[in-house]
Design an enzyme around this catalytic site. Structure first.
Site, PDB file in Angstrom:
ATOM      1  N   GLY A  69       0.817  -1.211   0.000  1.00 14.08           N
ATOM      2  CA  GLY A  69       0.000   0.000   0.000  1.00 14.08           C
ATOM      3  C   GLY A  69       0.848   1.258   0.000  1.00 14.08           C
ATOM      4  O   GLY A  69       0.516   2.254  -0.651  1.00 14.08           O
ATOM      5  N   THR A  70       1.946   1.234   0.730  1.00 13.20           N
ATOM      6  CA  THR A  70       2.814   2.415   0.813  1.00 13.20           C
ATOM      7  C   THR A  70       3.325   2.797  -0.572  1.00 13.20           C
ATOM      8  O   THR A  70       3.267   3.971  -0.974  1.00 13.20           O
ATOM      9  CB  THR A  70       4.000   2.136   1.765  1.00 13.20           C
ATOM     10  OG1 THR A  70       3.471   1.922   3.070  1.00 13.20           O
ATOM     11  CG2 THR A  70       4.994   3.278   1.783  1.00 13.20           C
ATOM     12  N   ASN A 144      -7.647   3.707   8.984  1.00 15.22           N
ATOM     13  CA  ASN A 144      -7.015   2.601   9.696  1.00 15.22           C
ATOM     14  C   ASN A 144      -7.214   2.653  11.207  1.00 15.22           C
ATOM     15  O   ASN A 144      -7.227   1.630  11.869  1.00 15.22           O
ATOM     16  CB  ASN A 144      -5.518   2.545   9.367  1.00 15.22           C
ATOM     17  CG  ASN A 144      -4.881   3.906   9.301  1.00 15.22           C
ATOM     18  OD1 ASN A 144      -5.305   4.772   8.528  1.00 15.22           O
ATOM     19  ND2 ASN A 144      -3.860   4.120  10.108  1.00 15.22           N
ATOM     20  N   GLN A 172      -7.505  -0.334   3.849  1.00 10.84           N
ATOM     21  CA  GLN A 172      -8.225  -0.892   5.006  1.00 10.84           C
ATOM     22  C   GLN A 172      -9.616  -1.386   4.654  1.00 10.84           C
ATOM     23  O   GLN A 172     -10.173  -2.226   5.351  1.00 10.84           O
ATOM     24  CB  GLN A 172      -8.313   0.147   6.133  1.00 10.84           C
ATOM     25  CG  GLN A 172      -6.993   0.415   6.830  1.00 10.84           C
ATOM     26  CD  GLN A 172      -6.472  -0.792   7.613  1.00 10.84           C
ATOM     27  OE1 GLN A 172      -7.193  -1.739   7.905  1.00 10.84           O
ATOM     28  NE2 GLN A 172      -5.194  -0.762   7.948  1.00 10.84           N
ATOM     29  N   SER A 192      -3.532  -3.315  -0.531  1.00  8.35           N
ATOM     30  CA  SER A 192      -2.396  -4.000   0.106  1.00  8.35           C
ATOM     31  C   SER A 192      -2.765  -5.440   0.401  1.00  8.35           C
ATOM     32  O   SER A 192      -3.895  -5.731   0.825  1.00  8.35           O
ATOM     33  CB  SER A 192      -2.030  -3.266   1.401  1.00  8.35           C
ATOM     34  OG  SER A 192      -1.055  -3.996   2.111  1.00  8.35           O
ATOM     35  N   HIS A 194      -1.266  -7.593   2.704  1.00  9.13           N
ATOM     36  CA  HIS A 194      -1.138  -8.167   4.053  1.00  9.13           C
ATOM     37  C   HIS A 194      -2.257  -7.758   4.996  1.00  9.13           C
ATOM     38  O   HIS A 194      -2.305  -8.231   6.137  1.00  9.13           O
ATOM     39  CB  HIS A 194       0.243  -7.855   4.658  1.00  9.13           C
ATOM     40  CG  HIS A 194       0.436  -6.448   5.132  1.00  9.13           C
ATOM     41  ND1 HIS A 194       0.344  -6.111   6.447  1.00  9.13           N
ATOM     42  CD2 HIS A 194       0.735  -5.313   4.468  1.00  9.13           C
ATOM     43  CE1 HIS A 194       0.586  -4.797   6.576  1.00  9.13           C
ATOM     44  NE2 HIS A 194       0.831  -4.305   5.384  1.00  9.13           N
ATOM     45  N   THR A 230      12.059  -7.045 -11.158  1.00 10.56           N
ATOM     46  CA  THR A 230      11.578  -8.423 -11.286  1.00 10.56           C
ATOM     47  C   THR A 230      10.486  -8.665 -10.251  1.00 10.56           C
ATOM     48  O   THR A 230      10.657  -8.351  -9.071  1.00 10.56           O
ATOM     49  CB  THR A 230      12.743  -9.419 -11.088  1.00 10.56           C
ATOM     50  OG1 THR A 230      13.735  -9.117 -12.079  1.00 10.56           O
ATOM     51  CG2 THR A 230      12.275 -10.859 -11.262  1.00 10.56           C
ATOM     52  N   CYS A 317       2.373   2.770  12.973  1.00  9.43           N
ATOM     53  CA  CYS A 317       3.540   3.659  12.991  1.00  9.43           C
ATOM     54  C   CYS A 317       3.439   4.636  14.156  1.00  9.43           C
ATOM     55  O   CYS A 317       4.391   4.895  14.856  1.00  9.43           O
ATOM     56  CB  CYS A 317       3.651   4.448  11.699  1.00  9.43           C
ATOM     57  SG  CYS A 317       3.600   3.402  10.284  1.00  9.43           S
TER      58      CYS A 317
HETATM   59  C1  LIG Z   1      -4.793   3.114   5.286  1.00 12.50           C
HETATM   60  C2  LIG Z   1      -3.463   2.507   4.986  1.00 12.50           C
HETATM   61  N1  LIG Z   1      -2.818   2.847   3.861  1.00 12.50           N
HETATM   62  C3  LIG Z   1      -1.629   2.341   3.548  1.00 12.50           C
HETATM   63  C4  LIG Z   1      -0.996   1.445   4.365  1.00 12.50           C
HETATM   64  C5  LIG Z   1       0.343   0.913   3.977  1.00 12.50           C
HETATM   65  O1  LIG Z   1       0.241  -0.368   3.420  1.00 12.50           O
HETATM   66  P1  LIG Z   1       1.525  -1.337   3.403  1.00 12.50           P
HETATM   67  O2  LIG Z   1       1.742  -1.770   4.808  1.00 12.50           O
HETATM   68  O3  LIG Z   1       1.102  -2.457   2.491  1.00 12.50           O
HETATM   69  O4  LIG Z   1       2.653  -0.561   2.857  1.00 12.50           O
HETATM   70  C6  LIG Z   1      -1.614   1.070   5.549  1.00 12.50           C
HETATM   71  C7  LIG Z   1      -0.932   0.144   6.492  1.00 12.50           C
HETATM   72  O5  LIG Z   1      -0.953   0.308   7.692  1.00 12.50           O
HETATM   73  C8  LIG Z   1      -2.882   1.612   5.881  1.00 12.50           C
HETATM   74  O6  LIG Z   1      -3.511   1.290   7.009  1.00 12.50           O
END
Ligand SMILES: Cc1ncc(COP(=O)(O)O)c(C=O)c1O
Length: 368
Positions: A69-70, A144, A172, A192, A194, A230, A317
């Site tokens: 997601g990041t 989140n 989320q 994302s 995970h 890759t 975080c």
């Molecule tokens: C709303 C939201 N966006 C983005 C992310 C980031 O995703 P990733 O952990 O796959 O980088 C998170 C992860 O905590 C999230 O809660």
């Protein structure tokens, strides 16, 4: 152990792991290689692309796999043209907020959209902007920390008529509520793996028809030239399988989580001094953010951990950094109450017994 932190990450589903294992053990071919072993990897990636696309009702060629997601959020924000007017909500994840702030000085105008005391994004901030074609807005689908779900189509309808590019972070929301790329009407959407019982380090940016995306990673031209490198074949396969499972199980997960959450919330609200945050907003069925008067959230988190219960005191975080949650600040929550905030995010495998055990332990810790 009672794992109540499913918004931070989810355990990998055994069916996902089984789908991944052949690509870690046997099928090691580079998906760009032309011989059979390479084609096996290529075909596995394309199947996963179809599975992720099917879940969000997009076309497979609209799905760009990323490392999570990041990266998807960074890719979206780093594509905003210099000189654009840009609005993001005040409750975005740092992976939207930080790249936006980093590029802020290049933008013609930059604003953070206020939320009300239930964490709902207010349209007034959007209406105050002077939009022209090519400008950009990013509003997350579900938060989140609080689980609050935004009405993206209603918020962005007018922007779309002005040709503004709209991005939503659906990380989320995916797997907890239905997520339809076309129904949301956005141009870009981050996902994302995970958070949906898939592997860490997997994700995607879903890209609409008229968007020409520039890559932030240059090299071999993978992912339609939008993301070189890759491919992490096993992770992509796992993400696809996790998406496929949701197609069949979302309804029952949604029902179960809703039932558990309302039981949990009822029990919490019986405890003197407990406030459930964003209680009046439309929320994900799995998330409860609450605070207890005169109780420190970090202390409570550590005490719960000692009893084998994992919760969060905000976003993952924010917990590690120990800063007060910017999301709760944006909602105007009293800083004293914010310090006590605890997030419980339920998952598909949690039980009513775990909810009851959690309440017993919580009451013991806070002496009620
Ligand atoms: C709303 C939201 N966006 C983005 C992310 C980031 O995703 P990733 O952990 O796959 O980088 C998170 C992860 O905590 C999230 O809660």
């Amino acid at each position: 152990m009672i794992y109540f932190d499913n918004n931070a990450t989810t355990p990998i589903d055994v069916r996902v792991l089984e789908a991944m294992l052949p690509y870690l053990r046997r099928f090691h071919g580079n998906p760009s290689s032309l011989y059979r072993l390479g084609r096996v990897s290529r075909s596995a990636i394309e199947t996963a692309r179809e599975q992720v696309a099917a879940l969000v009702l997009a076309r497979p060629d609209q799905v760009i796999f990323t490392s999570g997601g990041t990266e998807a959020n960074n890719l979206a924000i780093n594509n905003v043209p210099a000189n654009a007017a840009v609005a993001i909500s005040a409750i975005e994840h740092p992976s939207v907020f930080e790249p936006a702030i980093a590029r802020k000085s290049y933008f013609r105008q930059f604003s953070q959209l206020a939320v009300d005391d239930n964490g709902v994004v207010q349209p007034s901030g959007l209406q105050a902007m002077q939009w022209v074609k090519g400008d950009f807005a990013s509003i997350m689908l579900a938060n989140n920390e609080t689980g609050v779900v935004q009405d993206i189509p209603a918020l962005t309808a007018e922007l779309k008529t002005n040709g503004v590019t709209v991005h939503t972070d659906a990380v989320q929301a995916l797997g907890k509520i239905p997520v339809s790329f076309p129904a949301l009407g956005v141009d870009l959407m981050s996902l994302s793996g995970h958070k949906i019982y898939g592997p860490k380090g997997s994700g995607a940016l879903v890209v609409g028809e008229d968007i020409a995306l520039s890559p932030q990673l240059l090299g071999g031209g993978q992912e339609y030239g939008c993301r070189a490198g890759t491919e992490n074949v096993a992770a992509i396969v796992g993400f696809g399988r996790a998406a496929q499972i949701i197609m069949n199980e979302l309804g029952q997960r949604h029902k179960k989580l809703g039932r558990l959450r309302s039981a949990l919330e009822g029990l919490l609200l019986d405890i003197p001094g407990v406030t459930v945050l964003a209680e009046q907003a439309q929320r994900l069925p799995n998330t409860v953010m609450f605070a207890i008067k005169n109780v420190d959230g970090e202390m409570l988190l550590m005490q719960l951990d000692k009893q084998g219960i994992a919760v969060s005191s905000g976003s993952a975080c924010a917990s590690a950094g120990g800063h007060p949650s910017p999301v709760l600040k944006a909602m105007g929550v009293d800083p004293e109450l914010s310090k006590g905030a605890i997030r419980v995010s339920l998952g598909k495998d949690n039980t009513e017994q775990e909810v009851n055990d959690f309440i017993v332990v919580l009451k013991k810790i806070i002496n009620v």
